[in-house]
Enzyme design. Structure first.
Site, PDB file in Angstrom:
ATOM      1  N   SER A 151       0.908  -1.132  -0.016  1.00  0.00           N
ATOM      2  CA  SER A 151       0.142   0.029  -0.022  1.00  0.00           C
ATOM      3  C   SER A 151       0.805   1.242   0.172  1.00  0.00           C
ATOM      4  CB  SER A 151      -0.907   0.042   1.226  1.00  0.00           C
ATOM      5  OG  SER A 151      -1.316   1.225   1.426  1.00  0.00           O
ATOM      6  N   TYR A 164      -1.710   0.314  10.358  1.00  0.00           N
ATOM      7  CA  TYR A 164      -1.753  -0.310   8.817  1.00  0.00           C
ATOM      8  C   TYR A 164      -0.665   0.002   8.091  1.00  0.00           C
ATOM      9  CZ  TYR A 164      -3.501  -1.385   4.212  1.00  0.00           C
ATOM     10  OH  TYR A 164      -3.731  -1.754   2.652  1.00  0.00           O
TER      11      TYR A 164
HETATM   12  N1  LIG Z   1      -8.815  -1.653  -1.042  1.00  0.00           N
HETATM   13  C1  LIG Z   1      -7.795  -0.670  -1.171  1.00  0.00           C
HETATM   14  O1  LIG Z   1      -8.344   0.318  -1.342  1.00  0.00           O
HETATM   15  C2  LIG Z   1      -6.423  -1.128  -1.023  1.00  0.00           C
HETATM   16  C3  LIG Z   1      -5.742   0.041  -1.042  1.00  0.00           C
HETATM   17  C4  LIG Z   1      -4.105  -0.403  -0.950  1.00  0.00           C
HETATM   18  C5  LIG Z   1      -3.787  -1.648  -0.598  1.00  0.00           C
HETATM   19  N2  LIG Z   1      -4.624  -2.731  -0.604  1.00  0.00           N
HETATM   20  C6  LIG Z   1      -4.296  -4.325  -0.125  1.00  0.00           C
HETATM   21  O2  LIG Z   1      -4.700  -4.915  -0.970  1.00  0.00           O
HETATM   22  C7  LIG Z   1      -4.955  -6.216  -0.475  1.00  0.00           C
HETATM   23  C8  LIG Z   1      -6.117  -6.756  -0.771  1.00  0.00           C
HETATM   24  O3  LIG Z   1      -7.078  -6.123   0.163  1.00  0.00           O
HETATM   25  P1  LIG Z   1      -8.790  -5.732  -0.545  1.00  0.00           P
HETATM   26  O4  LIG Z   1      -8.649  -4.228  -0.290  1.00  0.00           O
HETATM   27  O5  LIG Z   1      -8.993  -6.499  -1.600  1.00  0.00           O
HETATM   28  O6  LIG Z   1      -9.523  -6.382   0.892  1.00  0.00           O
HETATM   29  P2  LIG Z   1     -10.419  -7.483   1.113  1.00  0.00           P
HETATM   30  O7  LIG Z   1     -11.613  -7.369  -0.257  1.00  0.00           O
HETATM   31  O8  LIG Z   1     -11.127  -7.389   2.473  1.00  0.00           O
HETATM   32  O9  LIG Z   1      -9.313  -8.738   0.913  1.00  0.00           O
HETATM   33  C9  LIG Z   1      -8.739  -9.054   2.019  1.00  0.00           C
HETATM   34  C10 LIG Z   1      -8.026 -10.604   1.669  1.00  0.00           C
HETATM   35  O10 LIG Z   1      -7.209 -10.833   2.645  1.00  0.00           O
HETATM   36  C11 LIG Z   1      -7.625 -11.977   3.262  1.00  0.00           C
HETATM   37  N3  LIG Z   1      -7.137 -12.112   4.536  1.00  0.00           N
HETATM   38  C12 LIG Z   1      -7.709 -11.104   5.541  1.00  0.00           C
HETATM   39  N4  LIG Z   1      -7.021 -11.572   6.952  1.00  0.00           N
HETATM   40  C13 LIG Z   1      -6.475 -12.839   6.642  1.00  0.00           C
HETATM   41  C14 LIG Z   1      -5.924 -13.707   7.548  1.00  0.00           C
HETATM   42  N5  LIG Z   1      -5.744 -13.496   8.631  1.00  0.00           N
HETATM   43  N6  LIG Z   1      -5.264 -15.012   6.953  1.00  0.00           N
HETATM   44  C15 LIG Z   1      -5.641 -15.175   5.421  1.00  0.00           C
HETATM   45  N7  LIG Z   1      -6.158 -14.368   4.647  1.00  0.00           N
HETATM   46  C16 LIG Z   1      -6.753 -13.209   5.271  1.00  0.00           C
HETATM   47  C17 LIG Z   1      -9.220 -12.013   3.031  1.00  0.00           C
HETATM   48  O11 LIG Z   1      -9.397 -13.403   2.980  1.00  0.00           O
HETATM   49  P3  LIG Z   1     -10.914 -13.840   3.211  1.00  0.00           P
HETATM   50  O12 LIG Z   1     -11.820 -13.287   2.207  1.00  0.00           O
HETATM   51  O13 LIG Z   1     -10.975 -15.598   3.640  1.00  0.00           O
HETATM   52  O14 LIG Z   1     -11.337 -13.196   4.496  1.00  0.00           O
HETATM   53  C18 LIG Z   1      -9.466 -11.577   1.762  1.00  0.00           C
HETATM   54  O15 LIG Z   1      -9.242 -12.211   0.678  1.00  0.00           O
HETATM   55  C19 LIG Z   1      -4.490  -5.898   1.185  1.00  0.00           C
HETATM   56  O16 LIG Z   1      -3.067  -6.518   1.103  1.00  0.00           O
HETATM   57  C20 LIG Z   1      -4.690  -4.572   1.155  1.00  0.00           C
HETATM   58  O17 LIG Z   1      -3.740  -4.072   2.191  1.00  0.00           O
HETATM   59  C21 LIG Z   1      -6.154  -2.314  -0.735  1.00  0.00           C
END
Ligand SMILES: NC(=O)c1ccc[n+]([C@@H]2O[C@H](COP(=O)([O-])OP(=O)(O)OC[C@H]3O[C@@H](n4cnc5c(N)ncnc54)[C@H](OP(=O)(O)O)[C@@H]3O)[C@@H](O)[C@H]2O)c1
Length: 319
Positions: A151, A164
Site C-alpha cells: 500500500s 496499517y
Molecule cells: N482496497 C484498497 O483500497 C487497498 C488499497 C491499498 C492496498 N490494499 C491491499 O490490497 C490487498 C487486498 O485487500 P482488499 O482491499 O481486496 O481487501 P479485502 O477485499 O478485504 O480482501 C482481503 C483479503 O485478505 C484475506 N485475509 C484477511 N485476513 C486474513 C488472514 N488472517 N489470513 C488469511 N487471509 C486473510 C481475506 O481473505 P478472506 O476473504 O478469506 O477473509 C481477503 O481475501 C490487501 O493487502 C490490502 O492491504 C487495498
C-alpha cells in the site's frame, strides 16, 4: 580530421546506436535471434553504403537516421510470457501473489490500540512473511515471480493509518530485501501499490462501526478525556467520506498483477490507480513542508479539535 574520416565515424556512431537498440529488441522478442540478427545487420550495412555513397554527408546522415529508425521499428516489441503450460507451472511454482491484508483500525496513532498494531502486523507482515517463506523454494525452482500487494501508506505517512502503514512499511522493506537477494536465483520481485478501491473490507460499514465501538470501549479514560468523543466521531465520518470516493474498477490492480507475473522485465513497483504515482512524486521530490500539507489536505480535513486543545485555546483567548 579529413572529411571522409569524419563522415565514416559519424555513420559508425549512428549505426552503433540504432543497431544496439535493434539487438536489444530482438533479444527481448520471441524470434530466434541468430538469423534475425544477420538479416538486420545486412539491412543496416546496405542502408549505410547507399546513403554514404549516393548522398552528401549531412543529407545522407539524416536519411540514414530515418532509415535506421524505420528498420528498428519493424522488430516487434517483447511479448508477455505465454500463460499456458511452462509459464505457470514449470517444475515449481511460477508465481506467488501475496494479497491477503487487513486494516483493522483508523484514527490517530496515539489513539490506536496496541491490539490494532499487532493485528495489522500479524496479517500484513507476519502472514505474508510466512506464506512467502513457505512457497519460495518452489518459486526459486522455476525462477518465477514474487508479487506482493502492499500500500502507498507503507511508503508515506498517511494520517490516521499508522498501524496499517507501519505493517505495510515493514512488508515493503522485507520484500525489497528479498528482491536483491533473489536476483541470484533469477526470481523477479514486484510490489503493487494500489490507490483506494471499494473492496470487501473498505466498503463494509458494519465492520468499521464495530471497530469504532471497540476503540471507544477500550480507550483509556485519560485519552478519551483529552481527545473527546466528538473528535473521534469526526475522524470516523471523514474516513467514511474518503472510502466513498474509492474506485470500483479494480483493473489497474489486476492488470499490474498480470504484468508483474508475465512480463519479461516486470517493474519493481507498480503504482496501480489514479494519483498514486503523483503522490509518490510529491512525497519523494518535493520539500517536506509541501508533501506534509498535501497529505493533511487529502486525508485530514478536520474541523473539530481534540477537547484538551479546545480548552487550551479558550483559556488563551480569555487572557
Ligand atoms: N482496497 C484498497 O483500497 C487497498 C488499497 C491499498 C492496498 N490494499 C491491499 O490490497 C490487498 C487486498 O485487500 P482488499 O482491499 O481486496 O481487501 P479485502 O477485499 O478485504 O480482501 C482481503 C483479503 O485478505 C484475506 N485475509 C484477511 N485476513 C486474513 C488472514 N488472517 N489470513 C488469511 N487471509 C486473510 C481475506 O481473505 P478472506 O476473504 O478469506 O477473509 C481477503 O481475501 C490487501 O493487502 C490490502 O492491504 C487495498
Amino acid at each position: 580530421m579529413e572529411e571522409s574520416a569524419l563522415s565514416f565515424w559519424m555513420y559508425l556512431g549512428v549505426m552503433s546506436v540504432f543497431f544496439g537498440w535493434t539487438v536489444k529488441r530482438i533479444l527481448a522478442s520471441e524470434r530466434s535471434s541468430a538469423p534475425t540478427l544477420l538479416v538486420y545487420s545486412a539491412l543496416f550495412l546496405l542502408m549505410e553504403s547507399l546513403c554514404s555513397f549516393c548522398l552528401p554527408t549531412c543529407v545522407g546522415l539524416g536519411v540514414f537516421c530515418a532509415a535506421c529508425w524505420l528498420i528498428m521499428g519493424t522488430v516487434a516489441a517483447a511479448k508477455p510470457l505465454p500463460v499456458e503450460g511452462k509459464a505457470v507451472f514449470i517444475t515449481g511454482l511460477w508465481g506467488l501473489v501475496n494479497n491477503a491484508g487487513v486494516c483493522v483500525n483508523f484514527g490517530d496513532a496515539e489513539l490506536s490500540l496496541m491490539s490494532n498494531y499487532r493485528g495489522c502486523m500479524e496479517v500484513n507482515f507476519f502472514g505474508t512473511l510466512e506464506v512467502t517463506k513457505t512457497f519460495l523454494p518452489l518459486v526459486r525452482q522455476s525462477q518465477g515471480r514474487l508479487v506482493t500487494i502492499s500500500s502507498p501508506s507503507g511508503e508515506q505517512p498517511f494520517p490516521c493509518l499508522a498501524a496499517y502503514g507501519a505493517s505495510k512499511a515493514a512488508l515493503n522493506l522485507f520484500i525489497n530485501t528479498l528482491r536483491h537477494e533473489l536476483k541470484l536465483w533469477d526470481v523477479k520481485v514486484s510490489i503493487i501499490l494500489p490507490s483506494s478501491y471499494k473492496t470487501g473490507q473498505s466498503r463494509n460499514v458494519e465492520y468499521w462501526e464495530e471497530q469504532y465501538k471497540h476503540l471507544i470501549e477500550n480507550l483509556s479514560l485519560s485519552l478519551m478525556e483529552e481527545y473527546g468523543e466528538e473528535y473521534l466521531l469526526e475522524t470516523k465520518q471523514l474516513f467514511f467520506q474518503f472510502a466513498e470516493t474509492a474506485t470500483e474498477d479494480l483493473s489497474p490492480v489486476t492488470n499490474s498483477i498480470a504484468e508483474a507475473l508475465l512480463s519479461r522485465q516486470p517493474k519493481v513497483r507498480y503504482y496501480a490507480g489514479q494519483g498514486v504515482g503523483l503522490m509518490y512524486f510529491i512525497h519523494c521530490y518535493l520539500p517536506v513542508s509541501i508533501s506534509d500539507r498535501f497529505l493533511q489536505k487529502l486525508f485530514m480535513k478536520k474541523s473539530v479539535l481534540p477537547r484538551a486543545l479546545q480548552k487550551h485555546n479558550n483559556n488563551n483567548n480569555k487572557k
